[in-house]
Design an enzyme around this catalytic site. Structure first.
Site, PDB file in Angstrom:
ATOM      1  N   GLU A 223       0.737  -0.799  -0.029  1.00 46.55           N
ATOM      2  CA  GLU A 223       0.368   0.553  -0.229  1.00 46.55           C
ATOM      3  C   GLU A 223       1.886   1.087   0.103  1.00 46.55           C
ATOM      4  O   GLU A 223       2.180   1.014   0.691  1.00 46.55           O
ATOM      5  CB  GLU A 223      -0.987  -0.023   1.177  1.00 46.55           C
ATOM      6  CG  GLU A 223      -1.869  -1.179   1.082  1.00 46.55           C
ATOM      7  CD  GLU A 223      -2.368  -1.325   2.441  1.00 46.55           C
ATOM      8  OE1 GLU A 223      -3.509  -0.218   2.625  1.00 46.55           O
ATOM      9  OE2 GLU A 223      -2.568  -1.931   3.280  1.00 46.55           O
TER      10      GLU A 223
ATOM     11  N   ARG B  99       6.053 -13.255   9.207  1.00 49.68           N
ATOM     12  CA  ARG B  99       6.934 -12.108   9.399  1.00 49.68           C
ATOM     13  C   ARG B  99       7.881 -12.382  10.124  1.00 49.68           C
ATOM     14  O   ARG B  99       8.551 -13.173  11.024  1.00 49.68           O
ATOM     15  CB  ARG B  99       5.697 -11.184   9.978  1.00 49.68           C
ATOM     16  CG  ARG B  99       5.142 -10.958  11.950  1.00 49.68           C
ATOM     17  CD  ARG B  99       3.569  -9.723  10.913  1.00 49.68           C
ATOM     18  NE  ARG B  99       5.092  -8.237  11.049  1.00 49.68           N
ATOM     19  CZ  ARG B  99       4.305  -7.733  11.199  1.00 49.68           C
ATOM     20  NH1 ARG B  99       2.966  -7.101  10.991  1.00 49.68           N
ATOM     21  NH2 ARG B  99       4.325  -6.359  10.353  1.00 49.68           N
TER      22      ARG B  99
ATOM     23  N   LYS C 136       4.422   1.228   9.988  1.00 54.07           N
ATOM     24  CA  LYS C 136       4.080   2.162   9.229  1.00 54.07           C
ATOM     25  C   LYS C 136       3.834   3.491   9.565  1.00 54.07           C
ATOM     26  O   LYS C 136       4.335   4.742  10.037  1.00 54.07           O
ATOM     27  CB  LYS C 136       3.015   1.885   7.599  1.00 54.07           C
ATOM     28  CG  LYS C 136       4.500   0.982   6.974  1.00 54.07           C
ATOM     29  CD  LYS C 136       3.912   0.979   5.194  1.00 54.07           C
ATOM     30  CE  LYS C 136       3.122   0.894   5.243  1.00 54.07           C
ATOM     31  NZ  LYS C 136       2.541   0.425   3.984  1.00 54.07           N
TER      32      LYS C 136
END
Length: 549
Positions: free
Chosen positions: A34, A259, A269
Site C-alpha cells: 500500500e 512475518r 508504518k
C-alpha cells in the site's frame, strides 16, 4: 532445478505439487504494498520470498500498488517503493495499481448486489463496530440488511455519483453475522471518500476496501500463489468468498508465512510515520529507521539482506529475530568488499619530536588483508599525527597495552613510537603528546629487535581529511511496558555525532562508498549530508558481535 534457497519450504512444496499435478501451469506471484509509507525491513522478507520463489520456478512477479485509500497515499511513496525493490536486486514483470481495476471492481460489487450478497448500510462506522460482535458473541444484523436489490442498486449508484457525504453510507457484503470468523460478519467492501486519487484523479468518490479489492486484483492478474504474512490468515475465507461469489475467471490461492520481527525496533508504518512527522528522526531514510531507505543510507547491502532472508527460511512462525543476527550478515558481506583504512574519531595530537620537521614519507598498506587481489595503497606519514584519545592513558590500569608515559607501541603500517611528554591545557586536559620514533622499526622492514604488545591506528595531521562520524545505536530501548507510549522508548543515545579525521585517500570518497575503519567498524559515506568539502560517515556495524550464527 536450481533455486535461490538452500532448502525447501512448505510454499515451495505446494508449488512443486501444483506444477506436477497440472493444477497450475505458470507460477505468478506479486508484491502488493500500500503506498501509504516507506517499506521497512519486514517488507524485504516478503519481497525476497515473492520474487525468488517465482524465479525458482521460472515464473513471474508483479509489483502492484494497493492504492485503495487515497486519504493516506502519495506518489512519493510509490516512487520510494519502486526504488527499494530495485535496490534489493529485483525487477518486476508487470507494474500495476489497484486503481487500474476500479471499473472492474465496481462491476463485481454490482454483481454481488444483484445476487443478493451485498447491501448499502446507513449505519455509522461506530454503529457497525458496536454490532459486529465479539470472539464469543455473534454480531447483530443491520436494520438495512434486507433492503431490496433494486434499492441497493439505486443507492450504490448514487454513492458513486457523489450524492452522499463521507461516512454516511457504505456497501457491505452479506455473508453471516453469526460466523465465528469476524471477517465474514458482513464486512464493509466500499466506502465514500471525496478525495482526489493520485492515479484516477476525481473520477471516483467511492473506494473499495483492501480485503475486497485484493483478491480481485490477484484474480485479474492471474496470480497463482498469493503469498502474504500470517496476520492475513483469518482473512483467507473472505479472500476465497470474494473470488467465488464475484465469479472471477481465475482462482487465486492465498498462503501465509511468518512475518519478520526484529528486536529493539518496530515495523509499524503508522509509528514510523509518526517519528517522521514529529521530527524525532531525520526523515524516512534516517539511518536509525528500519526502513529499506534507512538501512540503505546507513550502508547495509542488498546482498546481505537477501542472504539474511534466505537463511531465515519460509515458515509459519513469527518469532522475534535478534537484530544482531542481521548485523552479522552485514559484516560477513562487507568484510570481503570494504577497503581497510584508518579514521580517528576523537583525535589527540601527537608530535614525533625526532622526526624531520619538513619530511613526508609514503608507507605501504594492504587495502584488504582478506582479499589480496585488492592490492596495496600508499599513506603519508610525517612529524605530526592524530591518534584516538582512548589510545592514551596517563595512569593506565594493569594490562593496558596502548600508549602511556614511557610505553612504546606500534603505529599500524608505520613505526614504533614511545611517549615521552604529556602536554595539558589550563584545565588539566591532555591536548598533545610528544613522542619519539625508532626508524629501524618500520613495518615490513623485517625488524625483530624487540616486540611491543600494542598496535594503534593514526592519521597524518598534515594531510588528514576532516570528517563527521555518526555513531548509531538501537532506536528503541529494551523496555517493553505495554502501557508505555513508544515515543517514551526512544533511545536518547541512538545517535552520537563526533568530529575527527580520515586518511587523505578518502578525500574523493563518494556517497555510498563503504570502508572498514581500523578498530571502529564499517562505515558508509552518507548520501544525504556528505559533500566534497564535508565528509560524513555513518556507522554501519561495529567490527565484532557476541552473536553466534
Amino acid at each position: 532445478m536450481e533455486t535461490t534457497s538452500n532448502s525447501s519450504d512448505f510454499i515451495r512444496e505446494i508449488i512443486a505439487e501444483d506444477l506436477e499435478t497440472g493444477n497450475v501451469e505458470t507460477i505468478v506471484t506479486r508484491f502488493p504494498p500500500e503506498p501509504n509509507g516507506y517499506l521497512h525491513i519486514g517488507h524485504a522478507k516478503a519481497i525476497c520470498i515473492n520474487f525468488e520463489i517465482a524465479k525458482d520456478y521460472k515464473g513471474k512477479t508483479n509489483l502492484r500498488f494497493d492504492d485503495t485509500n487515497p486519504l493516506k497515499e502519495d506518489v512519493e511513496y510509490v516512487n520510494a517503493i519502486k526504488e527499494d525493490v530495485a535496490w534489493l536486486g529485483f525487477q518486476w514483470d508487470g507494474l500495476f495499481f489497484a486503481s487500474d481495476y476500479f471499473d472492474e471492481m465496481y462491476n463485481r460489487a454490482v454483481l454481488l448486489i444483484k445476487k443478493g450478497l451485498a447491501y448499502v448500510d446507513d449505519q455509522s462506522a461506530d454503529e457497525i463496530r458496536q454490532t459486529r460482535g465479539t470472539l464469543t458473541e455473534p454480531g447483530q444484523n443491520s436494520p438495512f440488511r434486507d433492503r431490496s436489490v433494486e434499492e441497493n442498486l439505486d443507492l450504490f449508484d448514487r454513492m458513486r455519483q457523489g450524492e452522499f457525504p463521507d461516512g454516511s453510507r457504505v456497501l457491505r457484503a452479506k455473508i453471516d453475522m453469526a460466523s465465528p470468523n469476524i471477517n465474514l460478519r458482513d464486512p464493509v467492501i466500499y466506502r465514500i471518500s471525496h478525495v482526489t486519487h493520485h492515479n484516477t484523479g476525481d473520477k471516483w468518490c467511492i473506494y473499495p476496501m483492501y480485503a475486497f479489492a485484493h483478491p480481485l486484483e490477484d484474480s485479474i492478474e492471474g496470480v497463482s500463489h498469493s503469498l502474504c504474512s500470517l496476520e492475513f490468515r483469518d482473512q483467507r475465507p473472505l479472500y476465497d468468498w470474494v473470488i467465488r461469489e464475484c465469479e472471477m475467471p481465475h482462482i487465486s490461492r492465498q498462503y501465509e508465512f511468518g512475518r519478520l520481527n526484529l528486536s529493539q525496533t518496530i515495523m509499524s508504518k503508522r509509528f514510523l510515520k509518526r517519528l517522521v512527522d514529529e521530527g524525532v528522526v531525520d526523515g524516512w531514510d534516517d539511518p536509525r529507521m528500519p526502513t529499506i531507505s534507512g538501512v540503505r543510507r546507513r550502508g547495509f547491502t542488498p546482498e546481505a539482506i537477501r542472504t539474511f532472508v534466505r537463511d531465515l527460511g519460509v515458515g509459519v512462525g513469527s518469532g522475534e529475530v535478534d537484530y544482531k543476527m542481521l548485523e552479522h550478515y552485514i559484516r560477513e558481506d562487507l568484510k570481503l568488499k570494504a577497503p581497510r583504512t584508518m579514521g580517528v574519531i576523537r583525535p589527540l595530537k601527537v608530535v614525533i619530536t625526532n622526526y624531520p620537521e619538513d619530511s613526508v614519507e609514503m608507507l605501504e598498506a594492504e587495502v584488504n588483508a582478506e582479499v589480496p587481489e585488492m592490492g596495496t595503497k600508499q599513506i603519508p606519514f610525517s612529524r605530526e599525527i592524530y591518534i584516538e584519545q582512548d589510545d592514551f592513558m596517563e595512569v593506565p590500569p594493569a594490562k593496558y597495552h596502548r600508549l602511556y608515559p614511557g610505553n612504546e607501541v606500534r603505529l599500524k603500517n608505520a613505526y614504533f613510537i614511545k611517549c615521552n611528554d604529556v602536554i595539558k591545557d589550563d584545565n588539566g586536559n591532555v591536548v598533545e603528546l610528544h613522542c619519539t620514533y625508532d626508524p629501524e622499526t618500520k613495518s615490513g622492514s623485517g625488524f625483530t629487535g624487540r616486540k611491543v604488545k600494542g598496535t594503534i591506528h593514526w592519521v597524518d595531521a598534515q594531510s588528514a581529511v576532516p570528517a563527521e562520524f555518526r555513531l548509531y545505536d538501537s532506536l528503541l530501548t529494551d523496555e517493553k511496558d505495554g502501557d508505555t507510549d513508544l515515543l517514551e522508548r526512544i533511545n536518547p543515545n541512538s545517535l552520537e555525532v563526533v568530529n575527527g579525521y580520515v586518511e587523505s585517500g578518502l578525500k574523493d570518497a563518494q556517497p555510498q562508498d563503504k570502508f572498514q575503519f581500523f578498530r571502529h567498524g564499517y562505515f558508509n559515506v552518507d548520501p544525504k549530508h556528505s559533500t566534497a568539502d564535508h565528509k560524513v560517515f555513518n556507522l554501519i556495524v561495529s567490527l565484532k558481535s557476541s552473536f553466534k550464527i
